[in-house]
Design an enzyme around this catalytic site. Structure first.
Site, short mmCIF file in Angstrom:
data_model
loop_
_atom_site.label_atom_id
_atom_site.label_comp_id
_atom_site.label_asym_id
_atom_site.label_seq_id
_atom_site.Cartn_x
_atom_site.Cartn_y
_atom_site.Cartn_z
N SER A 80 0.82 -1.21 0.00
CA SER A 80 0.00 0.00 0.00
C SER A 80 0.85 1.26 0.00
CB SER A 80 -0.91 0.02 1.23
OG SER A 80 -1.72 -1.13 1.27
N1 SAH Z 1 -0.24 -5.38 4.01
C1 SAH Z 1 0.52 -5.61 2.80
C2 SAH Z 1 -0.23 -5.28 1.54
C3 SAH Z 1 -1.01 -6.43 1.17
S1 SAH Z 1 -1.79 -6.53 -0.39
C4 SAH Z 1 1.86 -4.91 2.84
O1 SAH Z 1 2.14 -4.18 3.80
O2 SAH Z 1 2.64 -5.10 1.91
C5 SAH Z 1 -3.00 -7.72 0.10
C6 SAH Z 1 -2.51 -9.11 0.35
O3 SAH Z 1 -3.60 -9.87 0.80
C7 SAH Z 1 -1.97 -9.81 -0.89
O4 SAH Z 1 -0.66 -10.23 -0.67
C8 SAH Z 1 -2.93 -11.00 -1.05
O5 SAH Z 1 -2.28 -12.16 -1.55
C9 SAH Z 1 -3.44 -11.19 0.36
N2 SAH Z 1 -4.72 -11.88 0.48
C10 SAH Z 1 -5.81 -11.79 -0.32
N3 SAH Z 1 -6.79 -12.58 0.14
C11 SAH Z 1 -6.33 -13.19 1.27
C12 SAH Z 1 -6.87 -14.13 2.20
N4 SAH Z 1 -8.11 -14.63 2.05
N5 SAH Z 1 -6.10 -14.50 3.25
C13 SAH Z 1 -4.84 -14.03 3.41
N6 SAH Z 1 -4.27 -13.16 2.55
C14 SAH Z 1 -4.99 -12.73 1.50
#
Ligand code: SAH
Length: 232
Positions: A80
């Site tokens: 993000s």
């Molecule tokens: N917080 C992160 C940004 C994450 S982007 C950072 O600081 O970099 C969102 C993430 O959520 C992605 O990596 C995606 O693979 C994950 N995601 C999506 N659905 C999910 C689920 N059901 N359980 C766990 N992770 C999930």
């Protein structure tokens, strides 16, 4: 010999090389993108000033790690925008002693920002390769109070519940009920809700006397919350 090596190291590290540059970029990021836009929580600001965001992005994007936008981290996922990380962190009101659950580890950056403040962060990631990468970066940087778990975060983490705060960094159509159950009395959850193809709404969820209250905050855009078919 030892002292000669340490003198050389000090000289090398004080040279205005890359790391110095990143430090400056990071302080400027906090001043210009975060404080100026109204983030005031001291713990959040302190952590954002400290965590080496460039370590969490792919090498080719490092020069842009402190810029004002999200970056690609592979597997169609993003880290993000710095302001969004700060905004969501402030909303959670993390404190020393807290235990936080994050769904969507991604790069691990948000987990590190929280780990600077609270006692323990549990973070769940559905993409195995991302989870492993995040785990190794967090380890290398010494964030031993973060536990990275591979799996579908829809189910939360019942074995470690309840949590003082829950942060979801992928957009879900609705709040997963298991997460509501795993929120502590007086706890806060921050989660983007809405269809993945459109703009979503960032929601603040609180639990008081067992009663759930939701507040719509701002329009946001997050990657989709995916589901592990095996667990449905
Ligand atoms: N917080 C992160 C940004 C994450 S982007 C950072 O600081 O970099 C969102 C993430 O959520 C992605 O990596 C995606 O693979 C994950 N995601 C999506 N659905 C999910 C689920 N059901 N359980 C766990 N992770 C999930």
């Amino acid at each position: 010999m030892k002292s000669l090596i340490s003198i050389l190291l000090v000289l090398l590290m004080s040279k205005p090389g890359y790391s110095q540059n990143y430090e400056e970029l990071r302080q400027r990021m906090v001043r210009e993108q975060i404080e100026k836009r109204g983030i005031y929580d001291r713990a959040t600001l302190k952590s954002m000033r400290k965590v080496a965001r460039h370590q969490f992005v792919p090498p080719k994007y490092r020069p842009h790690a402190y810029d004002d936008y999200p970056l690609l981290i592979g597997y169609n996922q993003t880290i993000s925008q710095p302001y969004m990380v700060a905004y969501m962190t402030q909303l959670l009101q993390p404190k020393e002693g807290h235990r936080i659950l994050e769904v969507g580890t991604g790069s691990g950056y948000q987990a590190a920002v929280l780990a600077e403040i609270v006692d323990k962060v549990y973070t769940i990631e559905i993409v195995k390769a991302l989870s492993e990468k995040a785990k190794s970066v967090l380890n290398k940087l010494g964030y031993h109070n973060v536990e990275v778990i591979i799996g579908d975060g829809y189910q939360g983490l019942a074995s470690k519940a309840p949590f003082d705060g829950i942060i979801v960094t992928a957009a879900a159509e609705q709040i997963p009920p298991p997460l509501l159950n795993q929120l502590k009395e007086g706890g806060r959850m921050v989660i983007p809700i809405g269809s993945p193809s459109t703009v979503q709404t960032l929601m603040l969820v609180t639990k008081r006397n067992g009663k759930i209250t939701t507040r719509e905050l701002s329009p946001v855009r997050f990657v989709p919350f995916t589901r592990d078919k095996d667990q449905e």
